[in-house]
Design an enzyme around this catalytic site. Structure first.
Site, PDB file in Angstrom:
ATOM      1  N   GLY A  47       3.473  13.152   6.314  1.00 55.08           N
ATOM      2  CA  GLY A  47       4.357  12.239   6.632  1.00 55.08           C
ATOM      3  C   GLY A  47       4.393  10.243   5.951  1.00 55.08           C
ATOM      4  N   GLN A  52       7.309   2.600   3.240  1.00 58.24           N
ATOM      5  CA  GLN A  52       6.854   2.877   2.201  1.00 58.24           C
ATOM      6  C   GLN A  52       7.012   3.063   1.637  1.00 58.24           C
ATOM      7  OE1 GLN A  52       4.432   5.904   4.857  1.00 58.24           O
ATOM      8  NE2 GLN A  52       2.576   5.398   3.623  1.00 58.24           N
ATOM      9  N   CYS A  97      -3.160   7.664   4.028  1.00 58.38           N
ATOM     10  CA  CYS A  97      -2.211   7.136   3.888  1.00 58.38           C
ATOM     11  C   CYS A  97      -1.715   7.187   2.003  1.00 58.38           C
ATOM     12  CB  CYS A  97      -2.040   5.035   4.590  1.00 58.38           C
ATOM     13  SG  CYS A  97      -0.608   4.845   4.561  1.00 58.38           S
ATOM     14  N   LEU A  98      -0.264   7.199   1.965  1.00 53.72           N
ATOM     15  CA  LEU A  98      -0.036   7.540   1.141  1.00 53.72           C
ATOM     16  C   LEU A  98      -0.309   5.723   0.418  1.00 53.72           C
ATOM     17  CD1 LEU A  98       2.595  10.281   1.246  1.00 53.72           C
ATOM     18  CD2 LEU A  98       0.082  10.305   0.388  1.00 53.72           C
ATOM     19  N   HIS A 139       0.109   7.810  13.699  1.00 57.09           N
ATOM     20  CA  HIS A 139       0.670   6.801  12.228  1.00 57.09           C
ATOM     21  C   HIS A 139       1.803   6.222  11.699  1.00 57.09           C
ATOM     22  CE1 HIS A 139      -1.693   6.406   8.139  1.00 57.09           C
ATOM     23  NE2 HIS A 139      -0.584   6.468   8.055  1.00 57.09           N
ATOM     24  N   GLU A 140       2.745   7.185  11.959  1.00 53.28           N
ATOM     25  CA  GLU A 140       3.851   6.980  11.063  1.00 53.28           C
ATOM     26  C   GLU A 140       4.241   5.720  11.795  1.00 53.28           C
ATOM     27  OE1 GLU A 140       4.743   7.716   8.825  1.00 53.28           O
ATOM     28  OE2 GLU A 140       2.589   9.643   7.886  1.00 53.28           O
ATOM     29  N   HIS A 143       3.152   2.277  11.861  1.00 53.14           N
ATOM     30  CA  HIS A 143       3.821   2.060   9.895  1.00 53.14           C
ATOM     31  C   HIS A 143       5.612   1.016  10.470  1.00 53.14           C
ATOM     32  CE1 HIS A 143       1.115   3.294   6.114  1.00 53.14           C
ATOM     33  NE2 HIS A 143       1.995   4.832   7.158  1.00 53.14           N
TER      34      HIS A 143
HETATM   35 NI    NI Z   1       0.288   5.947   6.076  1.00 54.50          NI
END
Ligand code: NI
Length: 175
Positions: A47, A52, A97-98, A139-140, A143
């Site tokens: 995701g 991000q 998380c990226l 999670h997204e 964000h």
């Molecule tokens: Ni993340």
């Protein structure tokens, strides 16, 4: 086009509430979504949220297969202006998380989540996800509200991770 994924700490965009999308089916929006999938797959994520890649818009993409499952076709999902309609149950699982690479921690989330969102054309749809999909959607959407998974950890654990990141930043190992 692969975009640069911004990292936690010193990137305010990750901790701000993103702006709703008001114009749909534009070349810019299509390009943003394409770039987000490219960037997510390249980073081996499931995701990615627009903040991000330093775009403060309420856009997220998810593919719980990671696009790397040889048996399963990709399951590309695009969420624009998503809203959580309902959640149910509990699950605890490792989350990463990226924007915080290298750190994975158990996070408790709902087991089921129903989300309403717009697609790139602006049409509304509803989706109910279970397990990993529920986790990814929550999670997204976090964000898009400036919330990182670290917020779901204990203050002690969160501070420990922040300290480690600051150390990596000082050593120039956190770009
Ligand atoms: Ni993340």
């Amino acid at each position: 086009m692969i975009r640069k994924v911004v990292r936690y700490l010193n990137n305010p965009v990750l901790e701000q509430v993103a702006e709703p999308v008001t114009e749909f089916d534009t070349p810019e929006l299509h390009q943003l979504v394409t770039d987000m999938f490219d960037t997510m797959y390249k980073s081996h994520g499931v995701g990615l949220a627009a903040p991000q890649i330093d775009v403060a818009k309420r856009v997220a993409v998810i593919d719980v297969t990671g696009g790397e499952d040889e048996e399963e076709p990709p399951q590309k999902l695009v969420f624009i202006n998503p809203q959580i309609l309902s959640v149910d149950g509990k699950q605890t699982g490792e989350e990463g998380c990226l924007s915080i690479p290298g750190f994975r921690e158990p996070v408790r989330r709902a087991k089921l989540a129903t989300v309403r969102a717009q697609d790139v054309k602006g049409d509304w749809f509803e989706i109910t996800g279970e397990d990993l999909l529920a986790r990814a959607m929550l999670h997204e959407i976090d964000h898009l509200n400036g919330i990182l998974f670290l917020s779901h950890l204990s203050a002690l654990k969160r501070d420990l991770i922040k300290r480690k990141i600051r150390k990596l930043q000082k050593a120039g190992e956190w770009e």
